[in-house]
Design a protein around this motif. Sequence first.
Motif, mmCIF file in Angstrom:
data_model
loop_
_atom_site.group_PDB
_atom_site.id
_atom_site.type_symbol
_atom_site.label_atom_id
_atom_site.label_comp_id
_atom_site.label_asym_id
_atom_site.label_seq_id
_atom_site.Cartn_x
_atom_site.Cartn_y
_atom_site.Cartn_z
ATOM 1 N N TRP A 176 3.903 -55.551 -54.151
ATOM 2 C CA TRP A 176 3.310 -55.594 -55.489
ATOM 3 C C TRP A 176 2.340 -54.446 -55.699
ATOM 4 O O TRP A 176 2.335 -53.822 -56.761
ATOM 5 N N GLU A 177 1.513 -54.152 -54.707
ATOM 6 C CA GLU A 177 0.575 -53.045 -54.850
ATOM 7 C C GLU A 177 1.318 -51.736 -55.080
ATOM 8 O O GLU A 177 0.935 -50.927 -55.912
ATOM 9 N N HIS A 178 2.406 -51.559 -54.341
ATOM 10 C CA HIS A 178 3.203 -50.349 -54.501
ATOM 11 C C HIS A 178 3.796 -50.296 -55.908
ATOM 12 O O HIS A 178 3.803 -49.244 -56.551
ATOM 13 N N ARG A 179 4.272 -51.418 -56.402
ATOM 14 C CA ARG A 179 4.856 -51.460 -57.750
ATOM 15 C C ARG A 179 3.805 -51.197 -58.816
ATOM 16 O O ARG A 179 4.076 -50.525 -59.810
ATOM 17 N N GLU A 202 1.371 -47.612 -62.799
ATOM 18 C CA GLU A 202 0.240 -46.801 -63.255
ATOM 19 C C GLU A 202 0.655 -45.339 -63.417
ATOM 20 O O GLU A 202 0.332 -44.685 -64.421
ATOM 21 N N THR A 203 1.403 -44.838 -62.461
ATOM 22 C CA THR A 203 1.885 -43.463 -62.539
ATOM 23 C C THR A 203 2.760 -43.274 -63.775
ATOM 24 O O THR A 203 2.629 -42.287 -64.502
ATOM 25 N N GLU A 204 3.634 -44.225 -64.018
ATOM 26 C CA GLU A 204 4.528 -44.138 -65.180
ATOM 27 C C GLU A 204 3.753 -44.198 -66.490
ATOM 28 O O GLU A 204 4.047 -43.458 -67.435
ATOM 29 N N VAL A 205 2.745 -45.040 -66.570
ATOM 30 C CA VAL A 205 1.924 -45.136 -67.771
ATOM 31 C C VAL A 205 1.235 -43.807 -68.049
ATOM 32 O O VAL A 205 1.246 -43.307 -69.184
ATOM 33 N N TYR A 206 0.639 -43.212 -67.040
ATOM 34 C CA TYR A 206 -0.030 -41.921 -67.224
ATOM 35 C C TYR A 206 0.961 -40.828 -67.621
ATOM 36 O O TYR A 206 0.674 -39.989 -68.465
ATOM 37 N N ARG A 207 2.141 -40.833 -67.012
ATOM 38 C CA ARG A 207 3.171 -39.844 -67.351
ATOM 39 C C ARG A 207 3.585 -39.994 -68.805
ATOM 40 O O ARG A 207 3.688 -39.007 -69.544
ATOM 41 N N THR A 208 3.801 -41.232 -69.242
ATOM 42 C CA THR A 208 4.199 -41.487 -70.626
ATOM 43 C C THR A 208 3.111 -41.048 -71.599
ATOM 44 O O THR A 208 3.400 -40.426 -72.625
ATOM 45 N N ARG A 209 1.866 -41.352 -71.295
ATOM 46 C CA ARG A 209 0.754 -40.922 -72.161
ATOM 47 C C ARG A 209 0.703 -39.395 -72.261
ATOM 48 O O ARG A 209 0.502 -38.833 -73.332
#
Length: 120
Positions: free
Chosen positions: A88-91, A96-103
């Motif tokens: 879960w931590e890895h997911r 989080e990485t995907e959210v920042y990339r999308t922003r």
Amino acid sequence: MDEVAGAIADPVRRQILVMLGGGRLSAGEVAERFPISRPAVSRHLRVLRESGLVRDELVGRQRFYTLDPEPFTELIAWLAQFARPSGWEHRFDALETEVYRTRRERRTDGVADDRRENTA
């Protein structure tokens, strides 16, 4: 930390700690839960007391024991260096990485759109 690690190395002492996690118990209450002699349980309780993992209180003729989790802090901190993030931590890290990339992409696309509108 070494004293704490040594104290929890024995399975009987670990069981005693789990029992005391449920609340205060007398030495007799602890001893009656094991198939070993009362003097053997007393020795285990002494090791736990000397390591600081349990506290004792004499009430009349009975000695009561309570868990003191504070000495675990240093050992837990040391062990944490070997812990791998759970699935879960890895997911969550990946999310989080995907959210920042999308922003970042939205900001970049927004700037490009503004430039196109200004040149038109």
